[in-house]
Design an enzyme around this catalytic site. Structure first.
Site, PDB file in Angstrom:
ATOM      1  CG  ASN A  82      -1.892  -1.164   1.190  1.00  0.00           C
ATOM      2  OD1 ASN A  82      -2.073  -1.777   0.145  1.00  0.00           O
ATOM      3  ND2 ASN A  82      -2.500  -1.470   2.312  1.00  0.00           N
ATOM      4  CG  ASP A 108      -2.712   3.273   2.898  1.00  0.00           C
ATOM      5  OD1 ASP A 108      -1.985   3.017   3.880  1.00  0.00           O
ATOM      6  OD2 ASP A 108      -3.538   2.455   2.445  1.00  0.00           O
ATOM      7  CG  HIS A 123       3.925  -1.902  -4.705  1.00  0.00           C
ATOM      8  ND1 HIS A 123       2.744  -2.595  -4.821  1.00  0.00           N
ATOM      9  CD2 HIS A 123       4.899  -2.751  -5.169  1.00  0.00           C
ATOM     10  CE1 HIS A 123       2.987  -3.801  -5.333  1.00  0.00           C
ATOM     11  NE2 HIS A 123       4.280  -3.916  -5.540  1.00  0.00           N
TER      12      HIS A 123
HETATM   13  P1  OAD Z   1      -6.372  -5.566  -4.930  1.00  0.00           P
HETATM   14  O1  OAD Z   1      -7.404  -4.513  -5.131  1.00  0.00           O
HETATM   15  O2  OAD Z   1      -5.902  -6.311  -6.130  1.00  0.00           O
HETATM   16  O3  OAD Z   1      -6.916  -6.657  -3.902  1.00  0.00           O
HETATM   17  C1  OAD Z   1      -7.488  -6.295  -2.677  1.00  0.00           C
HETATM   18  C2  OAD Z   1      -7.924  -7.578  -1.965  1.00  0.00           C
HETATM   19  O4  OAD Z   1      -8.450  -7.198  -0.713  1.00  0.00           O
HETATM   20  C3  OAD Z   1      -9.032  -8.351  -2.715  1.00  0.00           C
HETATM   21  O5  OAD Z   1      -8.691  -9.720  -2.771  1.00  0.00           O
HETATM   22  C4  OAD Z   1     -10.267  -8.144  -1.828  1.00  0.00           C
HETATM   23  O6  OAD Z   1     -11.117  -9.266  -1.782  1.00  0.00           O
HETATM   24  C5  OAD Z   1      -9.636  -7.919  -0.470  1.00  0.00           C
HETATM   25  N1  OAD Z   1     -10.447  -7.090   0.454  1.00  0.00           N
HETATM   26  C6  OAD Z   1     -11.303  -6.089   0.171  1.00  0.00           C
HETATM   27  N2  OAD Z   1     -11.829  -5.564   1.281  1.00  0.00           N
HETATM   28  C7  OAD Z   1     -11.279  -6.267   2.321  1.00  0.00           C
HETATM   29  C8  OAD Z   1     -11.414  -6.204   3.733  1.00  0.00           C
HETATM   30  N3  OAD Z   1     -12.220  -5.325   4.348  1.00  0.00           N
HETATM   31  N4  OAD Z   1     -10.695  -7.084   4.478  1.00  0.00           N
HETATM   32  C9  OAD Z   1      -9.873  -8.001   3.899  1.00  0.00           C
HETATM   33  N5  OAD Z   1      -9.720  -8.102   2.568  1.00  0.00           N
HETATM   34  C10 OAD Z   1     -10.400  -7.243   1.784  1.00  0.00           C
HETATM   35  O7  OAD Z   1      -5.161  -4.884  -4.149  1.00  0.00           O
HETATM   36  P2  OAD Z   1      -3.680  -5.419  -3.937  1.00  0.00           P
HETATM   37  O8  OAD Z   1      -3.633  -6.900  -3.869  1.00  0.00           O
HETATM   38  O9  OAD Z   1      -3.098  -4.642  -2.831  1.00  0.00           O
HETATM   39  O10 OAD Z   1       0.398  -1.888  -7.302  1.00  0.00           O
HETATM   40  O11 OAD Z   1      -3.002  -4.954  -5.294  1.00  0.00           O
HETATM   41  C11 OAD Z   1      -1.637  -5.202  -5.487  1.00  0.00           C
HETATM   42  C12 OAD Z   1      -1.033  -4.109  -6.309  1.00  0.00           C
HETATM   43  O12 OAD Z   1      -1.780  -3.952  -7.515  1.00  0.00           O
HETATM   44  C13 OAD Z   1      -1.098  -2.727  -5.669  1.00  0.00           C
HETATM   45  O13 OAD Z   1      -0.070  -2.497  -4.735  1.00  0.00           O
HETATM   46  C14 OAD Z   1      -0.968  -1.825  -6.846  1.00  0.00           C
HETATM   47  C15 OAD Z   1      -1.920  -2.527  -7.795  1.00  0.00           C
HETATM   48  O14 OAD Z   1      -1.711  -2.349  -9.137  1.00  0.00           O
HETATM   49  C16 OAD Z   1       0.950  -0.829  -7.885  1.00  0.00           C
HETATM   50  O15 OAD Z   1       0.334   0.184  -8.117  1.00  0.00           O
HETATM   51  C17 OAD Z   1       2.380  -1.032  -8.232  1.00  0.00           C
END
Ligand code: OAD
Length: 235
Positions: free
Chosen positions: A92, A94, A109
């Site tokens: 993240n 943030d 990141h």
């Molecule tokens: P994603 O948006 O791909 O995935 C978020 C995950 O969090 C999903 O599997 C949701 O089901 C889950 N989720 C949502 N709300 C939740 C909650 N309240 N509690 C637990 N889980 C929850 O985000 P990331 O996996 O962080 O990279 O994405 C990885 C990277 O892709 C980011 O860092 C960013 C993006 O492109 C860059 O910008 C380089």
């Protein structure tokens, strides 16, 4: 948990979702409203710097309106109390883990509240509007700042430290990430290769869910505090 000394935790956008920060994938995700190639690549920044700056300016401004949630707070408490090695690796950008108080934290990141000067190559704290082309706080050159965000095609930060920690850890925990973006998505396999136990906590199964020994499905704000209590019980 007496056999666990060293922990690596990986977090993704899901850990900040309950604070009101948008995730990337899914119906209301950032990548539904924007094409990755338009805002999250070095090529996009060369092609249309204003569009890219405004995208990250909006995200940076949003940070001023959100607060850490129970999951960030529980992870900060674990960091404070855990006597073994611990590394919280976040994807993240943030600052909610920082504001909750996590110390052993690595933003792989990059960070919204950091500016990278392309003139002097120095990264400086920054919480303003970059589209307004302010001067670098360090070298004072105008119009040379870019968001200190790792874009697609760029190398994540801290990989050497992360790989070392993964090789040493007894427990790898992944929280709130879809497992769609490498190298982070591969950390579970690295940790397992070195013999760690692996746990996933996510709203729904991630792409690499089958790699984990254990999966807990639900909201991070509920699951993470319970898990932290559980693991600190024996300390
Ligand atoms: P994603 O948006 O791909 O995935 C978020 C995950 O969090 C999903 O599997 C949701 O089901 C889950 N989720 C949502 N709300 C939740 C909650 N309240 N509690 C637990 N889980 C929850 O985000 P990331 O996996 O962080 O990279 O994405 C990885 C990277 O892709 C980011 O860092 C960013 C993006 O492109 C860059 O910008 C380089």
């Amino acid at each position: 948990m007496k056999d666990i000394q060293n922990i690596v935790i990986l977090t993704g956008a899901g850990v900040s979702a309950e604070s009101g920060v948008a995730t990337f994938r899914g119906p209301d995700g950032l990548w539904e409203g924007h094409r990755v190639e338009d805002v999250a690549t070095p090529e996009a920044f060369v092609r249309d710097p204003d569009l890219v700056q405004k995208f990250y300016d909006e995200r940076r401004a949003k940070l001023k309106t959100v607060q850490p949630n129970a999951a960030h707070q529980a992870l900060a408490k674990l960091d404070e109390k855990w006597l073994g090695d611990l590394l919280l690796v976040t994807q993240n950008v943030d600052d909610l883990h920082d504001r909750a108080g996590s110390q052993r934290l690595l933003h792989m990141h990059g960070e919204l509240n950091s500016a990278w000067c392309l003139a002097c190559d120095v990264r400086s704290p920054f919480d303003e509007v970059m589209a307004a082309a302010p001067a670098c706080p360090h070298c004072h050159q105008p119009s040379c700042l870019r968001p200190d965000i790792v874009w697609f095609g760029e190398m994540p930060y801290g990989m050497e430290r992360i790989e070392h920690a993964l090789a040493q850890c007894d427990l790898f925990v992944s929280i709130g990430t879809s497992g769609a973006v490498y190298p982070a998505a591969g950390f579970v396999q690295t940790a397992r290769h070195y013999g760690a136990r692996t746990l996933e906590m996510n709203l729904d199964p991630s792409e690499g869910s089958f790699h984990f020994h254990e999966s807990r499905m639900g909201k991070a704000g509920a699951l993470v505090p319970d898990w932290v209590e559980e693991i600190l019980r024996d300390v």
